[in-house]
Design a protein around this motif. Structure first.
Motif, PDB file in Angstrom:
ATOM      1  N   MET A 127      71.852  37.155  12.902  1.00 42.98           N
ATOM      2  CA  MET A 127      71.385  38.032  13.987  1.00 42.98           C
ATOM      3  C   MET A 127      70.662  39.263  13.452  1.00 42.98           C
ATOM      4  O   MET A 127      69.964  39.935  14.206  1.00 42.98           O
ATOM      5  CB  MET A 127      72.566  38.488  14.847  1.00 42.98           C
ATOM      6  N   ARG A 128      70.874  39.576  12.184  1.00 43.02           N
ATOM      7  CA  ARG A 128      70.239  40.771  11.639  1.00 43.02           C
ATOM      8  C   ARG A 128      68.740  40.560  11.497  1.00 43.02           C
ATOM      9  O   ARG A 128      68.265  39.478  11.197  1.00 43.02           O
ATOM     10  CB  ARG A 128      70.841  41.114  10.268  1.00 43.02           C
ATOM     11  N   GLY A 129      68.018  41.625  11.689  1.00 40.28           N
ATOM     12  CA  GLY A 129      66.570  41.553  11.508  1.00 40.28           C
ATOM     13  C   GLY A 129      65.826  41.241  12.795  1.00 40.28           C
ATOM     14  O   GLY A 129      66.299  40.484  13.650  1.00 40.28           O
ATOM     15  N   SER A 130      64.656  41.832  12.944  1.00 39.50           N
ATOM     16  CA  SER A 130      63.821  41.609  14.128  1.00 39.50           C
ATOM     17  C   SER A 130      63.239  40.199  14.111  1.00 39.50           C
ATOM     18  O   SER A 130      62.960  39.639  13.055  1.00 39.50           O
ATOM     19  CB  SER A 130      62.681  42.620  14.165  1.00 39.50           C
ATOM     20  N   LYS A 131      63.076  39.629  15.309  1.00 38.59           N
ATOM     21  CA  LYS A 131      62.414  38.339  15.472  1.00 38.59           C
ATOM     22  C   LYS A 131      61.285  38.513  16.484  1.00 38.59           C
ATOM     23  O   LYS A 131      61.544  38.636  17.682  1.00 38.59           O
ATOM     24  CB  LYS A 131      63.387  37.268  15.962  1.00 38.59           C
ATOM     25  N   TYR A 132      60.059  38.527  16.008  1.00 36.59           N
ATOM     26  CA  TYR A 132      58.934  38.817  16.882  1.00 36.59           C
ATOM     27  C   TYR A 132      58.387  37.547  17.531  1.00 36.59           C
ATOM     28  O   TYR A 132      57.234  37.137  17.315  1.00 36.59           O
ATOM     29  CB  TYR A 132      57.858  39.566  16.104  1.00 36.59           C
ATOM     30  N   VAL A 133      59.248  36.945  18.354  1.00 38.12           N
ATOM     31  CA  VAL A 133      58.943  35.746  19.122  1.00 38.12           C
ATOM     32  C   VAL A 133      59.818  35.802  20.370  1.00 38.12           C
ATOM     33  O   VAL A 133      60.954  36.278  20.301  1.00 38.12           O
ATOM     34  CB  VAL A 133      59.285  34.444  18.339  1.00 38.12           C
ATOM     35  N   ARG A 212      60.826  41.874   8.708  1.00 37.04           N
ATOM     36  CA  ARG A 212      60.916  43.287   8.366  1.00 37.04           C
ATOM     37  C   ARG A 212      61.682  43.486   7.047  1.00 37.04           C
ATOM     38  O   ARG A 212      62.657  44.218   6.996  1.00 37.04           O
ATOM     39  CB  ARG A 212      61.615  44.053   9.499  1.00 37.04           C
ATOM     40  N   SER A 213      61.241  42.827   5.983  1.00 45.31           N
ATOM     41  CA  SER A 213      61.892  43.012   4.691  1.00 45.31           C
ATOM     42  C   SER A 213      61.624  44.421   4.173  1.00 45.31           C
ATOM     43  O   SER A 213      60.505  44.941   4.291  1.00 45.31           O
ATOM     44  CB  SER A 213      61.372  41.989   3.676  1.00 45.31           C
ATOM     45  N   LYS A 214      62.651  45.025   3.555  1.00 48.43           N
ATOM     46  CA  LYS A 214      62.530  46.395   3.051  1.00 48.43           C
ATOM     47  C   LYS A 214      62.287  46.454   1.540  1.00 48.43           C
ATOM     48  O   LYS A 214      62.548  47.474   0.905  1.00 48.43           O
ATOM     49  CB  LYS A 214      63.792  47.185   3.397  1.00 48.43           C
ATOM     50  N   ILE A 215      61.765  45.371   0.957  1.00 50.05           N
ATOM     51  CA  ILE A 215      61.513  45.386  -0.483  1.00 50.05           C
ATOM     52  C   ILE A 215      60.486  46.454  -0.857  1.00 50.05           C
ATOM     53  O   ILE A 215      60.451  46.920  -1.994  1.00 50.05           O
ATOM     54  CB  ILE A 215      61.059  44.004  -1.005  1.00 50.05           C
ATOM     55  N   TYR A 221      57.115  47.910   5.544  1.00 46.26           N
ATOM     56  CA  TYR A 221      57.874  46.686   5.380  1.00 46.26           C
ATOM     57  C   TYR A 221      56.965  45.486   5.062  1.00 46.26           C
ATOM     58  O   TYR A 221      55.746  45.529   5.254  1.00 46.26           O
ATOM     59  CB  TYR A 221      58.724  46.401   6.621  1.00 46.26           C
ATOM     60  N   SER A 222      57.611  44.432   4.585  1.00 48.00           N
ATOM     61  CA  SER A 222      56.907  43.210   4.208  1.00 48.00           C
ATOM     62  C   SER A 222      57.393  42.037   5.055  1.00 48.00           C
ATOM     63  O   SER A 222      58.485  42.068   5.620  1.00 48.00           O
ATOM     64  CB  SER A 222      57.139  42.896   2.729  1.00 48.00           C
ATOM     65  N   ILE A 223      56.580  40.979   5.116  1.00 44.79           N
ATOM     66  CA  ILE A 223      56.917  39.752   5.809  1.00 44.79           C
ATOM     67  C   ILE A 223      57.233  38.690   4.755  1.00 44.79           C
ATOM     68  O   ILE A 223      56.428  38.468   3.843  1.00 44.79           O
ATOM     69  CB  ILE A 223      55.746  39.253   6.680  1.00 44.79           C
ATOM     70  N   ILE A 224      58.396  38.082   4.861  1.00 50.41           N
ATOM     71  CA  ILE A 224      58.769  37.014   3.936  1.00 50.41           C
ATOM     72  C   ILE A 224      58.966  35.730   4.729  1.00 50.41           C
ATOM     73  O   ILE A 224      59.773  35.670   5.651  1.00 50.41           O
ATOM     74  CB  ILE A 224      60.061  37.349   3.168  1.00 50.41           C
ATOM     75  N   ILE A 225      58.218  34.700   4.366  1.00 50.94           N
ATOM     76  CA  ILE A 225      58.363  33.370   4.960  1.00 50.94           C
ATOM     77  C   ILE A 225      58.413  32.382   3.813  1.00 50.94           C
ATOM     78  O   ILE A 225      57.387  32.062   3.205  1.00 50.94           O
ATOM     79  CB  ILE A 225      57.217  33.036   5.927  1.00 50.94           C
TER      80      ILE A 225
END
Length: 370
Positions: A127-133, A212-215, A221-225
């Motif tokens: 559940m953690r982290g935003s889901k932009y869908v 919304r990765s905080k690396i 923020y970065s996008i990791i897929i």
């Protein structure tokens, strides 16, 4: 009965679908990938329940508090795994430790975004982290109603329109239910998300997705897929989301902003905290918390988080989505027209290109499709 003459009149909350006593409503996807109620007129008894639960037809008054909170979870591991300050996890853990059930969103089968039910701390991680869908609610509303009828405590998290739809579907105040809505920019098309995923990866087995990765920090923020990591400013999907091009039509006239959802608590990012109280910002994420009810204030007081009380105006200044719907882009129809022909990437490139040819092409489209 519901008569949707313009798609801006439906947020897809499913309240009407579940409220229908004769089950004559189905939720069907359109060519953009958003689901809308379809009524079987031969079975409809014209009872009006679908209209009475609709959050767009029945809008609440706005609610602006005097103050709000900036907050963060003291557990830095949880905070780094969260999009903002990790406060939702603290609230969810409190509910589970009290024997309750938490309802939030995760990436489900085929990486679609869906609501699901968690009863253990381990089940909270997805559940953690935003889901932009836009999330798929499925049978979430009637399951919550059943749990409340069994005197179970439920914590529900969703977009403002989903919270509003749930509360109207339930029809009365349930002491065992606590609702959290998020500061919502708008919900993109699930169909566009699936198309983008299929175009950037050859394998369906994606181990990790983070919008919304905080690396690189909370603010940048970065996008990791899977194996792909990009800055949000360079990722085509995030660019399309932030440009408002692939949002649900109702997001351009949201019925539940500005405290209208009826939620007990609003959660979001406290953008601008570095200017307001810079000593509280370490670029690992800070939540904005707005309690709307006594139940919400009690929950906040019952969890271990670091907080600062601030004027509400400090939050709204850095987060216009609290109060204002985004504008519908001029070339939204252009994007979806070519998206359904060529898929996400080509449609986005055609829509965002600054070449003279594409500018003329888009302009010609507007002239011939209005």
């Amino acid at each position: 009965m519901l008569k949707i003459t313009d798609k801006i009149q439906c947020c897809g909350c499913t309240a009407c679908f579940h409220a229908c006593p004769v089950h004559c409503i189905t939720m069907e996807p359109d060519n953009e990938g958003f689901r809308y109620p379809v009524i079987d007129m031969n079975r409809c008894i014209d009872c009006g329940k679908c209209e009475r639960v609709c959050p767009i037809i029945n809008r609440n008054n706005q609610s602006k508090p005097e103050t709000c909170l900036a907050a963060k979870n003291p557990d830095n591991k949880i905070r780094l795994e969260s999009s903002s300050g990790g406060v939702f996890t603290a609230m969810a853990l409190r509910s589970i430790n009290n024997g309750g059930i938490v309802v939030g969103v995760r990436f489900g089968q085929n990486h679609d975004v869906e609501h699901y039910f968690a009863e253990t701390p381990q089940e909270l991680s997805p559940m953690r982290g935003s889901k932009y869908v836009q999330s798929r609610l499925g049978d979430t509303f009637p399951r919550i109603k059943k749990l409340l009828g069994e005197n179970r405590e439920v914590l529900f998290s969703g977009t403002p329109c989903q919270v509003s739809g749930l509360l109207r579907y339930l029809g009365k105040n349930h002491t065992g239910l606590t609702t959290i809505d998020t500061v919502c920019h708008g919900v993109p098309s699930p169909k566009a998300w699936r198309s983008y995923l299929s175009e950037i990866t050859a394998t369906p087995d994606i181990e990790h997705i983070s919008f919304r990765s905080k690396i690189s920090g909370w603010k940048h923020y970065s996008i990791i897929i899977g194996d792909h990591t990009t800055a949000y400013t360079d990722d085509p999907y995030m660019q399309s989301f932030l440009s408002n091009i692939n949002l649900r039509p109702s997001c351009y006239g949201c019925p539940a902003k500005c405290g209208r959802s009826g939620a007990d608590i609003t959660l979001g990012d406290f953008w601008g905290i570095d200017r307001v109280t810079p000593e509280f910002d370490d670029d690992r994420g800070v939540n904005l918390i707005i309690p709307h009810t006594e139940k919400g204030r009690h929950l906040i007081g019952d969890i271990h988080i670091e907080t600062r009380s601030l004027p509400y105006s400090n939050a709204s200044a850095g987060n216009p989505s609290l109060e204002t719907s985004v504008s519908r882009p001029a070339y939204r129809d252009y994007f979806f027209h070519y998206f359904n022909k060529h898929g996400f990437t080509k449609a986005w490139n055609m829509t965002s290109s600054k070449s003279i040819f594409q500018r003329i092409h888009r302009r010609f489209f507007l002239l011939t499709h209005t």
